[in-house]
Design an enzyme around this catalytic site. Structure first.
Site, PDB file in Angstrom:
ATOM      1  N   ASN A 239      -6.913   3.541  15.440  1.00  0.00           N
ATOM      2  CA  ASN A 239      -7.755   3.166  14.305  1.00  0.00           C
ATOM      3  C   ASN A 239      -8.286   1.784  14.574  1.00  0.00           C
ATOM      4  O   ASN A 239      -7.519   0.873  14.874  1.00  0.00           O
ATOM      5  CB  ASN A 239      -6.926   3.098  13.022  1.00  0.00           C
ATOM      6  CG  ASN A 239      -6.648   4.477  12.493  1.00  0.00           C
ATOM      7  OD1 ASN A 239      -7.557   5.272  12.334  1.00  0.00           O
ATOM      8  ND2 ASN A 239      -5.389   4.750  12.235  1.00  0.00           N
TER       9      ASN A 239
ATOM     10  N   GLU B  58       0.827  -1.211   0.000  1.00  0.00           N
ATOM     11  CA  GLU B  58       0.000   0.000   0.000  1.00  0.00           C
ATOM     12  C   GLU B  58       0.860   1.259   0.000  1.00  0.00           C
ATOM     13  O   GLU B  58       1.917   1.280   0.619  1.00  0.00           O
ATOM     14  CB  GLU B  58      -0.810   0.073   1.301  1.00  0.00           C
ATOM     15  CG  GLU B  58      -1.849  -0.967   1.455  1.00  0.00           C
ATOM     16  CD  GLU B  58      -2.526  -0.872   2.822  1.00  0.00           C
ATOM     17  OE1 GLU B  58      -3.249  -1.797   3.163  1.00  0.00           O
ATOM     18  OE2 GLU B  58      -2.313   0.128   3.543  1.00  0.00           O
TER      19      GLU B  58
ATOM     20  N   SER C  97       9.947   6.366  10.632  1.00  0.00           N
ATOM     21  CA  SER C  97       9.390   5.940  11.917  1.00  0.00           C
ATOM     22  C   SER C  97       9.813   4.509  12.228  1.00  0.00           C
ATOM     23  O   SER C  97       9.751   3.637  11.371  1.00  0.00           O
ATOM     24  CB  SER C  97       7.861   6.020  11.844  1.00  0.00           C
ATOM     25  OG  SER C  97       7.282   5.479  13.010  1.00  0.00           O
TER      26      SER C  97
ATOM     27  N   GLY D 276       5.352  -2.368   7.263  1.00  0.00           N
ATOM     28  CA  GLY D 276       6.724  -2.836   7.491  1.00  0.00           C
ATOM     29  C   GLY D 276       7.488  -2.013   8.504  1.00  0.00           C
ATOM     30  O   GLY D 276       7.080  -0.911   8.878  1.00  0.00           O
ATOM     31  N   GLU D 277       8.591  -2.580   8.959  1.00  0.00           N
ATOM     32  CA  GLU D 277       9.481  -1.890   9.895  1.00  0.00           C
ATOM     33  C   GLU D 277      10.714  -1.451   9.110  1.00  0.00           C
ATOM     34  O   GLU D 277      11.540  -2.279   8.729  1.00  0.00           O
ATOM     35  CB  GLU D 277       9.853  -2.849  11.038  1.00  0.00           C
ATOM     36  CG  GLU D 277      11.001  -2.379  11.922  1.00  0.00           C
ATOM     37  CD  GLU D 277      10.862  -0.950  12.423  1.00  0.00           C
ATOM     38  OE1 GLU D 277       9.812  -0.580  12.961  1.00  0.00           O
ATOM     39  OE2 GLU D 277      11.838  -0.177  12.259  1.00  0.00           O
TER      40      GLU D 277
ATOM     41  N   CYS E 118       3.122  -6.208  16.405  1.00  0.00           N
ATOM     42  CA  CYS E 118       2.419  -5.251  17.278  1.00  0.00           C
ATOM     43  C   CYS E 118       0.945  -5.665  17.335  1.00  0.00           C
ATOM     44  O   CYS E 118       0.321  -5.923  16.307  1.00  0.00           O
ATOM     45  CB  CYS E 118       2.547  -3.818  16.753  1.00  0.00           C
ATOM     46  SG  CYS E 118       4.234  -3.215  16.783  1.00  0.00           S
TER      47      CYS E 118
ATOM     48  N   SER F  93       7.688   4.895  17.521  1.00  0.00           N
ATOM     49  CA  SER F  93       6.369   4.443  17.978  1.00  0.00           C
ATOM     50  C   SER F  93       6.511   3.970  19.413  1.00  0.00           C
ATOM     51  O   SER F  93       6.882   2.832  19.664  1.00  0.00           O
ATOM     52  CB  SER F  93       5.866   3.309  17.083  1.00  0.00           C
ATOM     53  OG  SER F  93       5.755   3.771  15.767  1.00  0.00           O
ATOM     54  N   LEU F  94       6.236   4.853  20.327  1.00  0.00           N
ATOM     55  CA  LEU F  94       6.461   4.553  21.746  1.00  0.00           C
ATOM     56  C   LEU F  94       5.261   3.817  22.333  1.00  0.00           C
ATOM     57  O   LEU F  94       5.394   2.720  22.856  1.00  0.00           O
ATOM     58  CB  LEU F  94       6.736   5.863  22.488  1.00  0.00           C
ATOM     59  CG  LEU F  94       7.238   5.757  23.910  1.00  0.00           C
ATOM     60  CD1 LEU F  94       8.611   5.121  23.954  1.00  0.00           C
ATOM     61  CD2 LEU F  94       7.274   7.139  24.579  1.00  0.00           C
ATOM     62  N   HIS F  95       4.107   4.446  22.245  1.00  0.00           N
ATOM     63  CA  HIS F  95       2.815   3.851  22.607  1.00  0.00           C
ATOM     64  C   HIS F  95       2.631   3.442  24.064  1.00  0.00           C
ATOM     65  O   HIS F  95       1.552   2.956  24.428  1.00  0.00           O
ATOM     66  CB  HIS F  95       2.491   2.628  21.739  1.00  0.00           C
ATOM     67  CG  HIS F  95       2.381   2.928  20.270  1.00  0.00           C
ATOM     68  ND1 HIS F  95       1.876   4.100  19.781  1.00  0.00           N
ATOM     69  CD2 HIS F  95       2.734   2.190  19.185  1.00  0.00           C
ATOM     70  CE1 HIS F  95       1.908   4.072  18.462  1.00  0.00           C
ATOM     71  NE2 HIS F  95       2.437   2.939  18.070  1.00  0.00           N
TER      72      HIS F  95
HETATM   73  N1  SAH Z   1       7.015  -0.060  11.791  1.00  0.00           N
HETATM   74  C1  SAH Z   1       7.205   1.355  11.900  1.00  0.00           C
HETATM   75  C2  SAH Z   1       6.565   2.112  10.767  1.00  0.00           C
HETATM   76  C3  SAH Z   1       5.040   2.093  10.776  1.00  0.00           C
HETATM   77  S1  SAH Z   1       4.492   3.699  11.177  1.00  0.00           S
HETATM   78  C4  SAH Z   1       6.746   1.830  13.256  1.00  0.00           C
HETATM   79  O1  SAH Z   1       6.187   1.023  13.981  1.00  0.00           O
HETATM   80  O2  SAH Z   1       6.977   2.980  13.607  1.00  0.00           O
HETATM   81  C5  SAH Z   1       2.792   3.502  11.452  1.00  0.00           C
HETATM   82  C6  SAH Z   1       2.347   4.021  12.795  1.00  0.00           C
HETATM   83  O3  SAH Z   1       0.959   3.700  12.992  1.00  0.00           O
HETATM   84  C7  SAH Z   1       3.103   3.386  13.944  1.00  0.00           C
HETATM   85  O4  SAH Z   1       3.290   4.327  14.954  1.00  0.00           O
HETATM   86  C8  SAH Z   1       2.126   2.307  14.374  1.00  0.00           C
HETATM   87  O5  SAH Z   1       2.400   1.896  15.678  1.00  0.00           O
HETATM   88  C9  SAH Z   1       0.797   3.004  14.216  1.00  0.00           C
HETATM   89  N2  SAH Z   1      -0.356   2.097  14.129  1.00  0.00           N
HETATM   90  C10 SAH Z   1      -0.436   0.857  13.619  1.00  0.00           C
HETATM   91  N3  SAH Z   1      -1.666   0.346  13.753  1.00  0.00           N
HETATM   92  C11 SAH Z   1      -2.415   1.293  14.354  1.00  0.00           C
HETATM   93  C12 SAH Z   1      -3.767   1.369  14.791  1.00  0.00           C
HETATM   94  N4  SAH Z   1      -4.622   0.354  14.614  1.00  0.00           N
HETATM   95  N5  SAH Z   1      -4.163   2.522  15.359  1.00  0.00           N
HETATM   96  C13 SAH Z   1      -3.307   3.568  15.537  1.00  0.00           C
HETATM   97  N6  SAH Z   1      -2.036   3.544  15.171  1.00  0.00           N
HETATM   98  C14 SAH Z   1      -1.576   2.425  14.592  1.00  0.00           C
END
Ligand code: SAH
Length: 362
Positions: A306, A105, A207, A175-176, A129, A230-232
């Site tokens: 999302n 995509e 990212s 992807g990462e 994740c 992506s800390l979260h």
């Molecule tokens: N793999 C890398 C690049 C992807 S960036 C990374 O993890 O940073 C895409 C971003 O969207 C990341 O911060 C990911 O954690 C976040 N993401 C993925 N699925 C999501 C969801 N369902 N809701 C909100 N954010 C999401």
């Protein structure tokens, strides 16, 4: 997660290397080896990145002999458009098919300050994740640098139709990126190169989910690129529940690498923080987050989750998002709430591919 420390090799399908993977300097060397003057590299880059032809035969100021040599050595990667969806807010989302049938995509987001393209770096992802659609079905293969470049070119072709330019690139698709580091870096260099796509480093964002050894490596590249993590989660316990990558490189190690990055580059980093209902979205979490990052040169981007069909996280109510933001502001942390685009076209990472290509994502 141990295997993450090794590189995934691109399976050899007999496909020639993409011309878009070739760096400018490398092309000059190749030309010299072919007995050609090196200024031809400028001409070839013009055909590739300014005129954007899709056949070596169209490179009319090169000799027939050189065009033949090029086509025997490289392929001009084309991405087949499977679907092209347009959202009511102007967002364009492509599902492309690669030469081996896999799909990826790419999203073009329209802002008043310009158009940004969100690119994919791998077919699938092996990080697992728990909230993300991109990882359903695991990793199929890495993309070649040229296949990432081609996504920006194809997006620019779509913008050509409305006389607009792609002005920024975000590496936030499927992807990462740091799990495909050796292809990521040449991609970034070609996008940035003045004879390539000529997009300024400050308009490029990478990212990562936190592949720590590559954060050190990236810091040492000294590219002036925007960097997001992506800390979260504010604690290593919560982070491990959301992101298995945290078990390989726990939060304290991640923070150490980020400190190194900031020291080395002098640049501010962005922390992406997805709000997952009941998991990490309470005010106490905001306080913990502030404690964690208070002395860092950084910015927090809060992302309302999302909804992903295959994942069962719930969205944080609006009031609570604002309460979370207020705590951070009070603690003098730079914070914004991500504006959402493309809601009507499955624009969250991996959603479209998961829906259209069920066989690839199971
Ligand atoms: N793999 C890398 C690049 C992807 S960036 C990374 O993890 O940073 C895409 C971003 O969207 C990341 O911060 C990911 O954690 C976040 N993401 C993925 N699925 C999501 C969801 N369902 N809701 C909100 N954010 C999401």
């Amino acid at each position: 997660m141990e295997e993450l420390k090794t590189t995934v090799k691109i399976p050899d399908t007999g496909q020639l290397r993409s011309i878009y993977s070739v760096q400018f300097d490398e092309l000059q060397e190749w030309l010299i080896d072919q007995g050609e003057p090196k200024f031809r590299a400028t001409q070839i880059f013009e055909w590739l990145y300014q005129k954007r032809v899709n056949d070596f035969e169209q490179m009319s100021n090169l000799s027939k002999d050189l065009r033949e040599k090029l086509s025997k050595s490289f392929v001009l990667t084309t991405l087949k458009i499977v679907t092209k969806q347009m959202s009511s807010d102007g967002t364009v989302k492509f599902l492309f098919e690669l030469h081996d049938g896999y799909s990826i995509e790419t999203v073009v987001m329209r802002h008043d300050y310009g158009n940004s393209v969100c690119v994919t770096t791998q077919v699938g992802c092996r990080l697992g994740c728990t909230f993300c659609a991109s990882t359903l079905g695991g990793l199929k293969r890495n993309l070649e640098a040229g296949e990432i470049v081609a996504q920006v070119l194809e997006s620019q072709r779509a913008m050509d139709e409305v006389n607009e330019r792609v002005s920024s690139v975000v590496v936030m698709g499927i992807g990462e990126p740091f799990d495909n580091y050796d292809e990521l870096v040449p991609f970034l260099k070609t996008v940035n190169h003045d004879k390539g796509l000529n997009i300024g480093a400050r308009h490029i964002t990478v990212s990562t989910s936190g592949v720590v050894p590559k954060i050190y490596k990236f810091a040492d590249e000294k590219m002036q690129i925007n960097f997001a993590i992506s800390l979260h989660a504010p604690t290593t316990e919560i982070r491990s529940k959301l992101m298995p990558v945290n078990r390989a490189w726990p939060l304290p190690k991640l923070m150490e690498s980020i400190r190194y990055y900031i020291e080395k580059t002098g640049r501010r980093v962005t922390f992406e923080y997805g709000l997952f209902g009941g998991v990490n979205d309470q005010e106490e979490h905001a306080e913990q987050l502030a404690d964690l990052i208070k002395d860092l040169k950084c910015h927090v981007n809060l992302i309302p989750v999302n909804y992903v069909l295959e994942r069962d996280y719930v969205r944080t109510p609006r009031d609570q998002i604002f309460a979370f933001e207020a705590v951070l502001k009070k603690r003098k942390i730079n914070v914004t709430i991500r504006r959402e685009q493309g809601h009507d076209i499955d624009a969250a990472c991996g959603q479209l591919r998961a829906k259209e290509r069920k066989e690839e994502t199971r």
